[in-house]
Structures are given as structure tokens and as C-alpha cells.
Design a protein around this motif. Structure first.
Motif, short mmCIF file in Angstrom:
data_model
loop_
_atom_site.label_atom_id
_atom_site.label_comp_id
_atom_site.label_asym_id
_atom_site.label_seq_id
_atom_site.Cartn_x
_atom_site.Cartn_y
_atom_site.Cartn_z
N VAL A 367 -55.71 -39.51 -55.96
CA VAL A 367 -54.95 -38.58 -56.20
C VAL A 367 -54.29 -37.62 -55.03
CG1 VAL A 367 -55.95 -36.22 -57.47
CG2 VAL A 367 -53.78 -37.08 -57.80
N LEU A 368 -55.12 -37.40 -54.40
CA LEU A 368 -54.90 -36.36 -52.65
C LEU A 368 -54.10 -37.02 -52.26
CD1 LEU A 368 -58.95 -34.63 -52.68
CD2 LEU A 368 -56.46 -33.99 -53.07
N LEU A 369 -54.13 -38.37 -52.42
CA LEU A 369 -52.89 -38.95 -51.48
C LEU A 369 -51.25 -39.04 -52.16
CD1 LEU A 369 -54.81 -42.72 -50.48
CD2 LEU A 369 -54.28 -40.57 -48.99
N ALA A 370 -51.59 -38.81 -53.39
CA ALA A 370 -50.60 -38.82 -53.51
C ALA A 370 -49.69 -37.47 -53.82
CB ALA A 370 -50.55 -39.47 -55.31
N LEU A 371 -50.47 -36.39 -53.72
CA LEU A 371 -49.75 -34.86 -53.27
C LEU A 371 -49.28 -34.60 -51.67
CD1 LEU A 371 -52.66 -32.02 -55.24
CD2 LEU A 371 -49.98 -32.23 -55.00
N ALA A 372 -50.51 -35.89 -51.21
CA ALA A 372 -49.32 -35.79 -49.25
C ALA A 372 -48.49 -36.20 -49.51
CB ALA A 372 -50.97 -36.27 -48.77
N VAL A 373 -48.24 -37.54 -50.21
CA VAL A 373 -47.05 -38.15 -50.17
C VAL A 373 -46.09 -37.16 -51.20
CG1 VAL A 373 -45.73 -39.51 -50.76
CG2 VAL A 373 -47.98 -39.79 -50.04
N SER A 374 -46.57 -36.75 -51.57
CA SER A 374 -45.40 -36.34 -52.84
C SER A 374 -43.70 -34.86 -52.30
CB SER A 374 -45.41 -35.56 -53.89
OG SER A 374 -46.87 -34.07 -53.46
#
Length: 391
Positions: A367-374
Motif C-alpha cells: 500500500v505504501l508503493l501504491a501511495l507513492a505511485v498514486s
């Protein structure tokens, strides 16, 4: 509204099929002679079938009347779950899961645009959330009851019920969804061309990582609760019910907020909420009360994210030519399930190596990777497309 409910029923059957394994994995593992981590491949294989086959089947079936395609797909879904219920070994179980998963992905790929077409454009997110409501109601009612039935009578009985529900939903769609006539073909090349659009491609990355993260923990929630907080089978069922009730709240709120505030802000809030929740699971895994509270909050954010992500993808594809919305919808369903496959596999690896209480680390990283991409899903053009199509 009544017409949309036929698609909600289909999603309800699909939701039980996909999620009920959470409460049955130990029983199935014991009967088939594999470890719980290996039994988790039943979740992974189902999700991979959706990821790989949904774009192909969407390409083929998009040229036909959506009504009868959905009927046929739910019929295939019922057959797949019948194969699961009658499987003689683990390999046959996997085969039945793959067939059911292939139908699952294409139902949502074709059903989400069909649902949006039944309402005014400004209500598209809420229409899609009503379809996804079937998944969340399955969490509330279907998964706990399926778990109780499977543990009391045998896990095969649960999949017999799912097969029957699949058949009933096929009949409801045939009776209630209007015929669309021949549709525009969605070529596989056309679907892949959408991936060249950076905001849309990054939306799929956020979908896979952000939504999928939940399943690194949820797939193995039963051993996490029993090993960490000492819950027995009844306690696990109650927490599954609690989680499911929370997902209904999150799903409905996600659709309404996306229509009111726009998809981007709701996606961001959901990702931040999930990061907090997975941290909470890590900190509360050994406390019966604290983990129950955390599970309830986690359920809200787990499904708050799904309607805005699906609506965001469909809106970005609008105006890109014949069949683009179905293609975008299908690819986003594939992304949902690629994330589930990745997360459930990674969670199983961590479970085997370090125990179930370590699985939230996998979810938190995803989910932290998703936040970085969002931030990349909201370009200038994307904001315009979403305002016109979803807000």
C-alpha cells in the motif's frame, strides 16, 4: 434500481466464491494433504485466472449482447463452482477455481459499464458501487455463513450453494437486464493500447497494489486471529462478519464520495487509511479487543477504494473509441486480481517463513508503493476526464 440488483446478485455469488476460502483454508488443506500456505494457491490461481483471461474474454465477448454474455458467464461460473464442490483432489480444485475465476473477471468487466449505462452519467460511481455491493454483502453474510456451513457440514456444501446462486443470478440477469444488441468489439490490441496512457496505466498499478494489499492479510486471517489473539472458530466467524459489515459501509461511501468529491481524493484517502490499518494490525495482532477494532476500521478502507478506482479507469477511457470503456473496465478488474494474486502469494510465503502475524508487513509495503505511485493517476488531462465523467 431493480435491474441493477440482478448484477448485485451475481456479484454476491462471486464474492462468496472468492472470499469464503478465508475461513475454509485450514479445513481444505487438511483434507487435501497440503499446507495452509499451499492451499492459499486456490486464492492465487483464482485471481490469476481473472488477470490473464479477463482481457482475452472481454475482447471476444464485447462484440455480443451484454445481457446474454452475462448470462453465459454466470452459467460458466456455476459450472466452475460445481467442479470445486466435486473435486477429487487438489489439482481438480485448482481447475474449478480457474474456470470460476475466468467467468468472474469478465462479468465485472462487462457488467460495470452495463450498470453505468443504466443510470445518468453523474450517478455512474454509485451504480458501479451497487454492483460491488454484492461483493461486500457476501463479506457480511455469505462468507461467515459459508464458513459455518463448511465447517459444520463440509466445505464442499458451501460451493454447492455458490453454484446454485450463480445459476439464480444468470436467470435474474436474463429476466431484468435489457438487451443491448450487438456491441462494439474490443480488440486485445485496443486494450493494450490503453496501457500507453500514463495516468490510466498508473491507475492499474494503484488498483493492483492498493486493493490487493488487503489480501496479503485477509487470505490468512484465520491463522492470524487464532495464533495471535487466540480466537476460536466462532470468534473468527464473528470477526469475518464484522469485517464484512465494514466493507459495505466502505463500498457505499466510496461510490457516493467519488461522485461528490471526485475519484482522485477518495483513492488517496483510502490508501492512507489502509496504511494506518495495516500498521494497526501489526501492533494489535496479539490483543483480542484491539484486533477486532482494527479489523472493523480496515474493512471500511479496504472497499472504500474499489468504486472510485473502477470509475476512475472507466472515465479516463471515455471518448477513446468504440469499446474503450469496457476495455478499461476489464483491465482494471485484471489489475484488482493481479494484486490479489501477488499479495496472497507473498502473504503465503511470509506465513510459511515467519507466521501469520507477520503478513501485515507485506500489505503495508504494497500500500505504501501504491501511495507513492498514486499522484501520477491525476494528470491535467485526467482531471478533466474524471470531472466530466464521474463528478
Amino acid at each position: 434500481m431493480t435491474r441493477l440488483l440482478s448484477l448485485t446478485l451475481a456479484a454476491f455469488a462471486i464474492g462468496i466464491s472468492e472470499f469464503v476460502l478465508v475461513g475454509l483454508l485450514p479445513t481444505i488443506a487438511a483434507e487435501t494433504g497440503v499446507s495452509v500456505g499451499a492451499a492459499g494457491l486456490l486464492v492465487t490461481a483464482y485471481a490469476l485466472a481473472i488477470t490473464v483471461l479477463s482481457p482475452l474474454l472481454t475482447s471476444w465477448f464485447s462484440r455480443f449482447d451484454s445481457r446474454w454474455v452475462l448470462v453465459a458467464l454466470m452459467g460458466a461460473f456455476a459450472i466452475g463452482n460445481t467442479l470445486v464442490a466435486t473435486a477429487a483432489g487438489f489439482a481438480a480444485l485448482l481447475a474449478g477455481r480457474v474456470l470460476a475465476g475466468a467467468a468472474h473477471g469478465t462479468v465485472f468487466a462487462i457488467g460495470a459499464p452495463a450498470a453505468a449505462a443504466l443510470v445518468p452519467r453523474e450517478k455512474a460511481s454509485r451504480a458501479i458501487s451497487l454492483v460491488f455491493l454484492g461483493l461486500t454483502v457476501a463479506m457480511v453474510v455469505g462468507v461467515p455463513l459459508g464458513t459455518v456451513l463448511g465447517n459444520a457440514v463440509g466445505w464442499r456444501a458451501t460451493f454447492v450453494v455458490v453454484a446454485v446462486l450463480g445459476g439464480l443470478s444468470a436467470a435474474a440477469i436474463a429476466a431484468l437486464i435489457p438487451s443491448t444488441g450487438a456491441g462494439e468489439a474490443v480488440s486485445l490490441r485496443g486494450q493494450l493500447a490503453l496501457l500507453r496512457d500514463r495516468p490510466l496505466a498508473l491507475t492499474y498499478v494503484v488498483t493492483g497494489l492498493g486493493f490487493g494489499a488487503t489480501f496479503a492479510v485477509f487470505t490468512y486471517l484465520e491463522p492470524l486471529l487464532s495464533e495471535g489473539a487466540g480466537y476460536n472458530a466462532t470468534g473468527v466467524t464473528i470477526l469475518l462478519l464484522l469485517f464484512g459489515a465494514a466493507t459495505v459501509v466502505g463500498n457505499l461511501a466510496g461510490g457516493a464520495l467519488a461522485d461528490r468529491r471526485g475519484t482522485g481524493p477518495v483513492i488517496h484517502v483510502a490508501l492512507v487509511g489502509l496504511a494506518v490499518c495495516f500498521t494497526g494490525v501489526l501492533l494489535s495482532a496479539t490483543s483480542a479487543v484491539a484486533i477486532a477494532i482494527t479489523v472493523a476500521v480496515w474493512g471500511v478502507f479496504a472497499f472504500l477504494i474499489s468504486p472510485p478506482l473502477q470509475a476512475h479507469a472507466v472515465a479516463l477511457a471515455r471518448g477513446r473509441g468504440a469499446g474503450a470503456e469496457k476495455a478499461a473496465s476489464g483491465l482494471n478488474i485484471a489489475a484488482f486480481n493481479a494484486g490479489i494474486a501477488l499479495a496472497s502469494w507473498a502473504g503465503g510465503v511470509v506465513l510459511e517463513a515467519a507466521g501469520a502475524t507477520s503478513t501485515p508487513w507485506v500489505a503495508l509495503v504494497l500500500v505504501l508503493l501504491a501511495l507513492a505511485v498514486s499522484p501520477g493517476i491525476i494528470s491535467a488531462r485526467a482531471r478533466g476526464a474524471v470531472r466530466e465523467g464521474v463528478s
